[in-house]
Design a protein around this motif. Sequence first.
Motif, short mmCIF file in Angstrom:
data_model
loop_
_atom_site.label_atom_id
_atom_site.label_comp_id
_atom_site.label_asym_id
_atom_site.label_seq_id
_atom_site.Cartn_x
_atom_site.Cartn_y
_atom_site.Cartn_z
N PRO A 59 -8.46 19.78 -69.10
CA PRO A 59 -7.73 18.55 -68.82
C PRO A 59 -8.20 17.38 -69.68
CG PRO A 59 -9.30 19.01 -67.08
CD PRO A 59 -9.33 20.19 -68.00
N LYS A 60 -7.29 16.49 -69.97
CA LYS A 60 -7.63 15.21 -70.59
C LYS A 60 -7.86 14.22 -69.45
CE LYS A 60 -5.10 15.93 -74.92
NZ LYS A 60 -4.07 15.38 -75.84
N CYS A 61 -9.12 14.02 -69.13
CA CYS A 61 -9.46 13.17 -67.99
C CYS A 61 -9.08 11.71 -68.26
CB CYS A 61 -10.95 13.27 -67.70
SG CYS A 61 -11.47 14.87 -67.05
N THR A 62 -8.92 10.98 -67.19
CA THR A 62 -8.60 9.56 -67.28
C THR A 62 -9.87 8.73 -67.12
OG1 THR A 62 -8.25 9.36 -64.90
CG2 THR A 62 -6.35 10.05 -66.23
N VAL A 63 -9.76 7.45 -67.42
CA VAL A 63 -10.89 6.56 -67.20
C VAL A 63 -11.23 6.49 -65.72
CG1 VAL A 63 -11.69 4.17 -67.41
CG2 VAL A 63 -10.43 5.23 -69.29
N LYS A 105 -20.01 14.33 -71.39
CA LYS A 105 -18.70 14.35 -72.04
C LYS A 105 -18.82 15.20 -73.30
CE LYS A 105 -16.30 12.95 -74.92
NZ LYS A 105 -15.50 13.71 -75.97
N PRO A 106 -18.40 16.48 -73.24
CA PRO A 106 -18.46 17.32 -74.44
C PRO A 106 -17.34 16.97 -75.42
CG PRO A 106 -17.42 18.52 -72.65
CD PRO A 106 -17.84 17.20 -72.08
N ALA A 141 -11.01 12.90 -75.00
CA ALA A 141 -11.28 12.42 -76.35
C ALA A 141 -12.44 11.43 -76.37
CB ALA A 141 -10.03 11.76 -76.91
N GLY A 142 -13.17 11.43 -77.47
CA GLY A 142 -14.25 10.48 -77.62
C GLY A 142 -13.78 9.05 -77.68
#
Length: 500
Positions: free
Chosen positions: A49-53, A188-189, A220-221
């Motif tokens: 998943p692309k996590c949210t803030v 956060k990898p 994403a970084g």
Amino acid sequence: MDQISTRLSPPEAPREFGFFMNGAWVPAGDRELFDRQSPAHGVPVTRVPKCTVEDLDAAVDAARRAFDDRRWSGLNGQARAAVLLRTGALIRERADEIAYFETLENGKPISQARAEVLGCADMFEYASGLARSLHGDSFNNLGDGLFGLVTREPVGVVGLITPWNFPFLILCERVPYILASGCTIVAKPSEVTSATTLILAEILSDAGLPDGCMNVVTGAGSSIGQALIEHPRVDMLSFTGSTAVGRRVVEAAGKSNFKKLGLELGGKNPQIVFADADLEDAADGVAFGIGFNTGQCCVSGSRLIVERSVADDFARMVQAKFDKVRVGDPLDEATQIGAITTEAQNATIMSYIERGQAEGARLICGGAQLDMGRGQFIVPTLFGDVTRDMSIAREEIFGPVLTIMPFDTIEEAIEIANDTDYGLAASVWTKNIDKALTVTRQVQAGRFWVNTTLAGGPELPLGGFRQSGWGREAGIYGVEEYTQVKSVHIEIGKRDHWVK
């Protein structure tokens, strides 16, 4: 999650992950997903998943609660050591699974991945002893009326940002030491190599780590990574990556809460070879030093500095080694160099090879893509007639590209070695102990090898000088890095009153 046994072929379908928070998997739900394709096979292998803030905030809150209520830091060293020991055992049990997904996402040879995973189990087992031996100091020399103590306390919530080149190894060079100190973690990898970090979080939970002590958010970084760096409830940030991004980390941390930083950044590492070295050993070591992990290694020996009297012969010896290196499918046990991890990095490496030739360097061998029908592969590349001002001699390429520069005296060798903005690692090859010690003392690098390269274990610290970073990881130094030092003054007996 169901475990998967290692197969020497890509999966038929990608493995789907959630993210890990407060001791449990969180399903992806309606979040956007990132599909990772194997850089060697061109097929999807994982989906995260692309996590949210908001997800990050929740993970930090979980880590904050776990630290503040002392469910981990309040345990004695024996209890923390037991969890770390159990983690090492579970890593060994799941080594094939971890190595398989490390290879699928990163492109490194399966044999290398497996060795790294077992080395990571060593990290946890060694750190378990440090959890019991971490201590402070006392001062009994302050006179009869005062006694002094120096204690080490865990710094708090640690944000951990790891890169794609050694997703599991770099993670395990940090996590066991952070936990041994009593801290909690939000990791956060890299978005392209998230699987093994998530697997470790599950292993830690299974080993008995209290909920909230190891949390993993994926994405994403530029979004999640940046938010973690700036987060005001994170006490320390450990970042591994390029020096350019490291500068931005320093700026961002300073604008938030002046959090403590640990940085392992870039390197342009010298390998110095004297004429009196065992040249056969040195040639093999030099080839390994630049070929390991396809050169995508911050401590790879990318600058070969050779005594002029043997430079030409030694170049031929290294070329012969390069010609025999097995480049190919990383799921093949015989492969020594696998795929370049990302398309962007592949393009960067090839651009440096082109630039080197344009600047006048002589291409001795390599310099080309290897057509495997799929995936992205670059053969080991060797440049001669290199001068110190060339970009291939000064800038970190992060690929299997080696430059040769000759020297005439030991002083010149040291000068060339130190002619860089970096100071991460270095190697020297000689059978003369005086030369070895002189070079070791005068070349500015945080890690040094004599008649070997890329060797070591969990006992010795990792880190760099100059623009290669701040702080140290691994060993007892790596535990101390995640502590704060407190001075305690204890008055003995009746106070001599200030107000009479």
